[in-house]
Design an enzyme around this catalytic site. Structure first.
Site, short mmCIF file in Angstrom:
data_model
loop_
_atom_site.label_atom_id
_atom_site.label_comp_id
_atom_site.label_asym_id
_atom_site.label_seq_id
_atom_site.Cartn_x
_atom_site.Cartn_y
_atom_site.Cartn_z
N SER A 259 0.75 -1.36 0.06
CA SER A 259 0.09 0.41 -0.49
C SER A 259 0.63 1.20 0.14
CB SER A 259 -1.02 -0.20 1.07
OG SER A 259 -0.13 0.21 2.24
N LYS A 304 -5.91 4.92 8.83
CA LYS A 304 -4.56 5.66 7.86
C LYS A 304 -4.72 7.55 8.06
CE LYS A 304 -2.76 1.82 4.95
NZ LYS A 304 -2.43 1.01 4.02
#
Length: 369
Positions: A259, A304
């Site tokens: 990611s 996040k």
């Protein structure tokens, strides 16, 4: 003479007090309930908890060393931050969390609680996960370098080899594992993007795929199938091998998965580009990336966002495919920009990094798709 008193001299006489049996039952029941409750709290739960992890500035340093270093090519000073974001996962293979930990996480909007079987296959081990994450990280770094060089129009070499077949593959039984794709309808396959373009241009008609197989050149005809994405596909899993004109090293340990690809690519672009891409501002983001620069979705986007906000980021770059998870969960003071490609991400950072440009024209996750 005064006589000493014995211990019983002045003690009043009382009849023995009989204890109500209901009291005993209630006491035993209470102790039993307390014991069961304590046991339940301490027992392992079948859940995984995701929480915000640390961030790392891809144009900064980690443990006193640059996260990205380039040898054999001119580099330029950078400023500001291009943070990759992470998620801390507790309760995976080889780990357990208590019922109490799961309940505590449920009460915290910054954390996510998910049944373990929805995240990990039942037969996967901790070492399997570590190996997969390490491989995904290595692959994402290579793809990030390729995407950055393609954005900067710096030539490099890429070869594509078949490593497996998807269910209902159009090419299974025709192509073989280990085949290296070289041509499609006579045109060179220099990277993944020309292959995709040629398959779509054929519109579902059979294409001739030239491969290098066991030291020989073989031409196979394959009729692509229309995938769920709307693109025509061979139905094969491909491994890319790159040959870059200079060395790019990414020094980040103990972080796995794919990611961080987009933020690695942004950091490389900034490092190889004269001037300061960020204008000194603090950006963060996430997203996978392939060698063509396409940005893909990731897990843990809400965690996040929180991690980016806590690290001081002003702007977050989110994959377009994650936008439905973003809406309604953006921390105060954090602006989220929707990106689909590395070009989108570079444009957003450069636009917002310029003086007096608020980037009003940049797409956000709240905008209609």
């Amino acid at each position: 003479m005064t006589q000493p008193l014995s211990q019983d001299t002045n003690r009043p006489k009382h009849d023995a007090v009989k204890r109500d049996p209901r009291f005993t039952v209630m006491a035993v029941s209470g102790l039993l309930a307390l014991g069961l409750g304590a046991t339940a709290v301490l027992l392992p739960s079948p859940y995984v908890v995701e929480s915000p992890g640390p961030t790392f500035n891809t144009i900064g340093e980690v443990n006193g060393e640059p996260l990205i270093t380039v040898e054999g090519r001119e580099t330029f000073p950078t400023d500001g931050a291009l943070d990759l974001t992470t998620v801390f996962v507790a309760g995976g293979p080889g780990q357990t969390i208590s019922v109490f930990d799961a309940f505590r996480a449920w009460a915290d909007p910054a954390q996510a609680v998910t049944p373990r079987e929805l995240v990990y296959p039942p037969d996967v081990s901790e070492s399997d996960i570590e190996e997969q994450n390490a491989e995904a990280m290595t692959s994402s770094q290579e793809s990030a370098v390729a995407a950055a060089l393609a954005h900067l129009e710096i030539p490099y070499g890429e070869t594509l080899s078949v490593v497996g077949f998807a269910p209902d593959s159009a090419a299974e039984g025709i192509l073989q594992e280990g085949d290296q794709l070289t041509l499609i309808d006579g045109e060179p396959i220099e990277s993944l993007e020309p292959l995709k373009e040629a398959l779509n241009a054929a519109g579902g008609k059979s294409v001739d795929i030239t491969v290098a197989r066991n030291g020989e050149t073989v031409v196979e005809s394959v009729k692509p199938l229309l995938g769920e994405s709307g693109d025509y596909q061979l139905g094969v899993f491909l491994m890319s091998e790159f040959e870059f004109p200079f060395e790019v090293d990414i020094a980040l340990n103990n972080v796995g998965g794919p990611s961080a690809g987009m933020m690695f690519a942004l950091g490389i672009v900034d490092t190889l580009t004269e001037g300061q891409l960020t204008g000194g501002r603090h950006f963060a983001g996430t997203g996978t990336i392939d060698s063509s620069g396409a940005v893909g979705p990731i897990g843990g986007i809400r965690q996040k966002l929180v991690g980016a906000s806590e690290s001081g980021a002003e702007v977050f770059l989110a994959p377009a495919a994650n936008c439905t998870e973003v809406v309604g969960h953006i921390p105060d003071g954090l602006r989220v920009i929707r990106v689909e490609t590395l070009d989108d991400a570079v444009t957003a950072v450069r636009t917002l990094g310029e003086d007096n440009d608020d980037g009003a024209q940049l797409p956000s996750c709240e905008d209609p798709a």
